[in-house]
Scaffold this motif. Sequence first.
Motif, PDB file in Angstrom:
ATOM      1  N   MET A   1       0.845  -1.179   0.000  1.00  0.00           N
ATOM      2  CA  MET A   1       0.000   0.000   0.000  1.00  0.00           C
ATOM      3  C   MET A   1       0.881   1.231   0.000  1.00  0.00           C
ATOM      4  O   MET A   1       1.632   1.478   0.933  1.00  0.00           O
ATOM      5  CB  MET A   1      -0.879   0.025   1.256  1.00  0.00           C
ATOM      6  N   PRO A   2       0.871   2.043  -1.040  1.00  0.00           N
ATOM      7  CA  PRO A   2       1.775   3.169  -1.106  1.00  0.00           C
ATOM      8  C   PRO A   2       1.371   4.272  -0.150  1.00  0.00           C
ATOM      9  O   PRO A   2       0.217   4.444   0.194  1.00  0.00           O
ATOM     10  CB  PRO A   2       1.646   3.624  -2.569  1.00  0.00           C
ATOM     11  N   ALA A   3       2.370   5.088   0.234  1.00  0.00           N
ATOM     12  CA  ALA A   3       2.099   6.170   1.172  1.00  0.00           C
ATOM     13  C   ALA A   3       1.126   7.167   0.585  1.00  0.00           C
ATOM     14  O   ALA A   3       0.322   7.763   1.295  1.00  0.00           O
ATOM     15  CB  ALA A   3       3.412   6.860   1.546  1.00  0.00           C
ATOM     16  N   THR A   4       1.179   7.395  -0.728  1.00  0.00           N
ATOM     17  CA  THR A   4       0.281   8.368  -1.330  1.00  0.00           C
ATOM     18  C   THR A   4      -1.174   7.978  -1.112  1.00  0.00           C
ATOM     19  O   THR A   4      -2.026   8.820  -0.860  1.00  0.00           O
ATOM     20  CB  THR A   4       0.561   8.493  -2.837  1.00  0.00           C
ATOM     21  N   ASP A   5      -1.483   6.694  -1.195  1.00  0.00           N
ATOM     22  CA  ASP A   5      -2.858   6.254  -0.999  1.00  0.00           C
ATOM     23  C   ASP A   5      -3.302   6.446   0.445  1.00  0.00           C
ATOM     24  O   ASP A   5      -4.411   6.852   0.725  1.00  0.00           O
ATOM     25  CB  ASP A   5      -2.990   4.781  -1.384  1.00  0.00           C
ATOM     26  N   LEU A   6      -2.393   6.176   1.374  1.00  0.00           N
ATOM     27  CA  LEU A   6      -2.743   6.282   2.783  1.00  0.00           C
ATOM     28  C   LEU A   6      -2.853   7.728   3.233  1.00  0.00           C
ATOM     29  O   LEU A   6      -3.415   8.016   4.278  1.00  0.00           O
ATOM     30  CB  LEU A   6      -1.704   5.560   3.640  1.00  0.00           C
ATOM     31  N   HIS A   7      -2.317   8.670   2.472  1.00  0.00           N
ATOM     32  CA  HIS A   7      -2.371  10.069   2.879  1.00  0.00           C
ATOM     33  C   HIS A   7      -3.346  10.885   2.040  1.00  0.00           C
ATOM     34  O   HIS A   7      -3.399  12.106   2.167  1.00  0.00           O
ATOM     35  CB  HIS A   7      -0.984  10.703   2.782  1.00  0.00           C
ATOM     36  N   LYS A   8      -4.105  10.249   1.159  1.00  0.00           N
ATOM     37  CA  LYS A   8      -5.079  10.999   0.379  1.00  0.00           C
ATOM     38  C   LYS A   8      -6.111  11.612   1.305  1.00  0.00           C
ATOM     39  O   LYS A   8      -6.518  11.025   2.289  1.00  0.00           O
ATOM     40  CB  LYS A   8      -5.763  10.086  -0.639  1.00  0.00           C
ATOM     41  N   SER A   9      -6.553  12.788   0.971  1.00  0.00           N
ATOM     42  CA  SER A   9      -7.414  13.531   1.890  1.00  0.00           C
ATOM     43  C   SER A   9      -8.889  13.343   1.610  1.00  0.00           C
ATOM     44  O   SER A   9      -9.710  14.068   2.151  1.00  0.00           O
ATOM     45  CB  SER A   9      -7.080  15.037   1.797  1.00  0.00           C
ATOM     46  N   GLY A  10      -9.269  12.366   0.803  1.00  0.00           N
ATOM     47  CA  GLY A  10     -10.666  12.250   0.430  1.00  0.00           C
ATOM     48  C   GLY A  10     -11.478  11.301   1.269  1.00  0.00           C
ATOM     49  O   GLY A  10     -12.581  10.939   0.907  1.00  0.00           O
ATOM     50  N   SER A  11     -10.972  10.830   2.425  1.00  0.00           N
ATOM     51  CA  SER A  11     -11.734   9.871   3.222  1.00  0.00           C
ATOM     52  C   SER A  11     -12.945  10.534   3.841  1.00  0.00           C
ATOM     53  O   SER A  11     -12.934  11.711   4.179  1.00  0.00           O
ATOM     54  CB  SER A  11     -10.853   9.272   4.316  1.00  0.00           C
ATOM     55  N   THR A  12     -14.008   9.767   3.988  1.00  0.00           N
ATOM     56  CA  THR A  12     -15.244  10.285   4.550  1.00  0.00           C
ATOM     57  C   THR A  12     -15.161  10.315   6.056  1.00  0.00           C
ATOM     58  O   THR A  12     -14.806   9.338   6.684  1.00  0.00           O
ATOM     59  CB  THR A  12     -16.433   9.390   4.132  1.00  0.00           C
ATOM     60  N   PRO A 377      -8.678  -3.725  -6.404  1.00  0.00           N
ATOM     61  CA  PRO A 377      -7.325  -3.612  -5.854  1.00  0.00           C
ATOM     62  C   PRO A 377      -6.968  -2.145  -5.611  1.00  0.00           C
ATOM     63  O   PRO A 377      -7.322  -1.264  -6.400  1.00  0.00           O
ATOM     64  CB  PRO A 377      -6.441  -4.224  -6.946  1.00  0.00           C
ATOM     65  N   ALA A 378      -6.262  -1.887  -4.515  1.00  0.00           N
ATOM     66  CA  ALA A 378      -5.760  -0.541  -4.254  1.00  0.00           C
ATOM     67  C   ALA A 378      -4.491  -0.321  -5.061  1.00  0.00           C
ATOM     68  O   ALA A 378      -3.746  -1.270  -5.324  1.00  0.00           O
ATOM     69  CB  ALA A 378      -5.466  -0.373  -2.770  1.00  0.00           C
ATOM     70  N   PRO A 379      -4.236   0.914  -5.485  1.00  0.00           N
ATOM     71  CA  PRO A 379      -2.962   1.181  -6.164  1.00  0.00           C
ATOM     72  C   PRO A 379      -1.808   0.792  -5.261  1.00  0.00           C
ATOM     73  O   PRO A 379      -1.818   1.061  -4.064  1.00  0.00           O
ATOM     74  CB  PRO A 379      -2.994   2.703  -6.379  1.00  0.00           C
ATOM     75  N   SER A 380      -0.818   0.130  -5.825  1.00  0.00           N
ATOM     76  CA  SER A 380       0.318  -0.338  -5.017  1.00  0.00           C
ATOM     77  C   SER A 380       1.593  -0.152  -5.808  1.00  0.00           C
ATOM     78  O   SER A 380       1.707  -0.620  -6.930  1.00  0.00           O
ATOM     79  CB  SER A 380       0.143  -1.808  -4.640  1.00  0.00           C
ATOM     80  N   ALA A 381       2.556   0.558  -5.181  1.00  0.00           N
ATOM     81  CA  ALA A 381       3.815   0.828  -5.869  1.00  0.00           C
ATOM     82  C   ALA A 381       5.009   0.162  -5.199  1.00  0.00           C
ATOM     83  O   ALA A 381       6.103   0.210  -5.710  1.00  0.00           O
ATOM     84  CB  ALA A 381       4.044   2.344  -5.930  1.00  0.00           C
ATOM     85  N   ALA A 382       4.809  -0.421  -4.045  1.00  0.00           N
ATOM     86  CA  ALA A 382       5.937  -1.017  -3.326  1.00  0.00           C
ATOM     87  C   ALA A 382       5.445  -2.200  -2.504  1.00  0.00           C
ATOM     88  O   ALA A 382       4.294  -2.237  -2.103  1.00  0.00           O
ATOM     89  CB  ALA A 382       6.583   0.025  -2.410  1.00  0.00           C
ATOM     90  N   PRO A 383       6.331  -3.187  -2.269  1.00  0.00           N
ATOM     91  CA  PRO A 383       5.921  -4.356  -1.490  1.00  0.00           C
ATOM     92  C   PRO A 383       5.852  -4.035   0.003  1.00  0.00           C
ATOM     93  O   PRO A 383       6.616  -4.556   0.807  1.00  0.00           O
ATOM     94  CB  PRO A 383       7.022  -5.373  -1.800  1.00  0.00           C
ATOM     95  N   MET A 384       4.934  -3.165   0.370  1.00  0.00           N
ATOM     96  CA  MET A 384       4.796  -2.751   1.765  1.00  0.00           C
ATOM     97  C   MET A 384       3.366  -2.956   2.229  1.00  0.00           C
ATOM     98  O   MET A 384       2.423  -2.741   1.474  1.00  0.00           O
ATOM     99  CB  MET A 384       5.142  -1.268   1.946  1.00  0.00           C
ATOM    100  N   ASP A 385       3.230  -3.349   3.491  1.00  0.00           N
ATOM    101  CA  ASP A 385       1.909  -3.347   4.093  1.00  0.00           C
ATOM    102  C   ASP A 385       1.722  -2.031   4.835  1.00  0.00           C
ATOM    103  O   ASP A 385       2.597  -1.154   4.816  1.00  0.00           O
ATOM    104  CB  ASP A 385       1.731  -4.555   5.012  1.00  0.00           C
ATOM    105  N   ALA A 386       0.562  -1.854   5.481  1.00  0.00           N
ATOM    106  CA  ALA A 386       0.254  -0.571   6.117  1.00  0.00           C
ATOM    107  C   ALA A 386       1.253  -0.224   7.213  1.00  0.00           C
ATOM    108  O   ALA A 386       1.641   0.937   7.372  1.00  0.00           O
ATOM    109  CB  ALA A 386      -1.166  -0.602   6.683  1.00  0.00           C
ATOM    110  N   THR A 387       1.679  -1.219   7.992  1.00  0.00           N
ATOM    111  CA  THR A 387       2.655  -0.949   9.051  1.00  0.00           C
ATOM    112  C   THR A 387       3.984  -0.499   8.462  1.00  0.00           C
ATOM    113  O   THR A 387       4.634   0.413   8.985  1.00  0.00           O
ATOM    114  CB  THR A 387       2.855  -2.198   9.928  1.00  0.00           C
ATOM    115  N   ASP A 388       4.397  -1.119   7.342  1.00  0.00           N
ATOM    116  CA  ASP A 388       5.624  -0.688   6.668  1.00  0.00           C
ATOM    117  C   ASP A 388       5.527   0.765   6.225  1.00  0.00           C
ATOM    118  O   ASP A 388       6.489   1.534   6.358  1.00  0.00           O
ATOM    119  CB  ASP A 388       5.905  -1.569   5.448  1.00  0.00           C
ATOM    120  N   VAL A 389       4.365   1.145   5.675  1.00  0.00           N
ATOM    121  CA  VAL A 389       4.187   2.523   5.209  1.00  0.00           C
ATOM    122  C   VAL A 389       4.314   3.490   6.378  1.00  0.00           C
ATOM    123  O   VAL A 389       4.976   4.525   6.290  1.00  0.00           O
ATOM    124  CB  VAL A 389       2.825   2.688   4.515  1.00  0.00           C
TER     125      VAL A 389
END
Length: 416
Positions: A1-12, A377-389
Amino acid sequence: MPATDLHKSGSTRRRDTPEQAHHFTQEELSQARGKIAEAFAEAGLSAGGALTCPVHGKVHRGKTLKVDPAAGTWRCYSSGEGGNAVDLLMRGCGLTFVEAVNVLLGRPAGPRTRARPATPVPDLPPVQNFTCAIDPEVYDAVRRACGQTGIQAAVRYYGAWHIAPHAVREAGATVAVNAAALQQLLVSRFGMARLKRCGLVVETGSGRDLWLLSGKYPVIEPHLTPAGRTAGMQFRPAGAQLQRVRAHERASKQARQARERGERPPADIPRYQPKFLSLAGINPAESLIGCGLPRISRLPPDSTVIVVEGFKDVLAARTMGKEAFGLPGTNAVISDRVADVLRPHRLLVALDGDEAGQDAIDQVVATLREHGVRAEPAPSAAPMDATDVLVGRHARLGCRCPACQEWLSSYEPGAA
């Protein structure tokens, strides 16, 4: 899960009604709104002398993000956003107003009065399964017996991966600080026969009784029903046992890399140690397994929910302000009860980004769609899970705690 996806500001974000907010006194509200330093730390947005904007996830080391401790306010000049400590937790962690105030006041995050979910979800009745019976009464008693001391120990345990305290409390994690005393308490209250039926104690091939909850595996990760009852749990290692698990993982990784290079792997690999222990014998097709269901059941329809693997990744995603559902494993069966909770929302499946992880993502997406759940599928750019991010974000800010050092050695060896 890339950091960009986890930091997007569009969550409800859910909002509380004015009636809920009126349960706080003006003194309490003023105290909570002024705790701006605590809010940045609670949200995991401060590390290495730098601050991260909760709106767009940009790291600031200079003057583009201003914090006024006296006024208890923050302002990001890049995004044009700002506010007080309560606003920060609402934006950075996806908390409601009431939850954010409670966290800043040092109380459980749950509001004193909750709005009803839009679609009531039935709770899970006890279900007889293969070799054990789901027994919420016993499981709830385990968590209650751990008390505030156990919750505080869990906050410290997961804090080693920069997981925010509010995420730990929200998920119901705890630690059996004195596992031996807790075992005696459970036997005296429920009897050994019932503890075996519900899976807390298993009989080994030699006829010995083995406790899954022990001094070696005292960290309790519950699977909660939408109503907050404990439908299952798993146990993580701590202390010396955690070090043994890590030693085996490091040695196994080195052996695998040696074989890939055509070299002979080391012969002194430590004995395998399980990363966690789960209740045995529960029929996943009939049970309500998974992490994060209570919160998801209260989300407004069409919320975006990230699907991750495991309890800890749910906590990491929640630390970064994302709604998350955790599968206990990539082969876990998603029951109709779970699908009922997930169906109103849009799910993005984000597991490890390597080849094996991608195969698992496709399988999980297909399974969810079979249940009528909108999943992709979520966009993924690196072999990382959420804890890794999450850990990687702190490592890149200059943190050199053990978790960040391990992350650097795995993903950026030159910087370790």
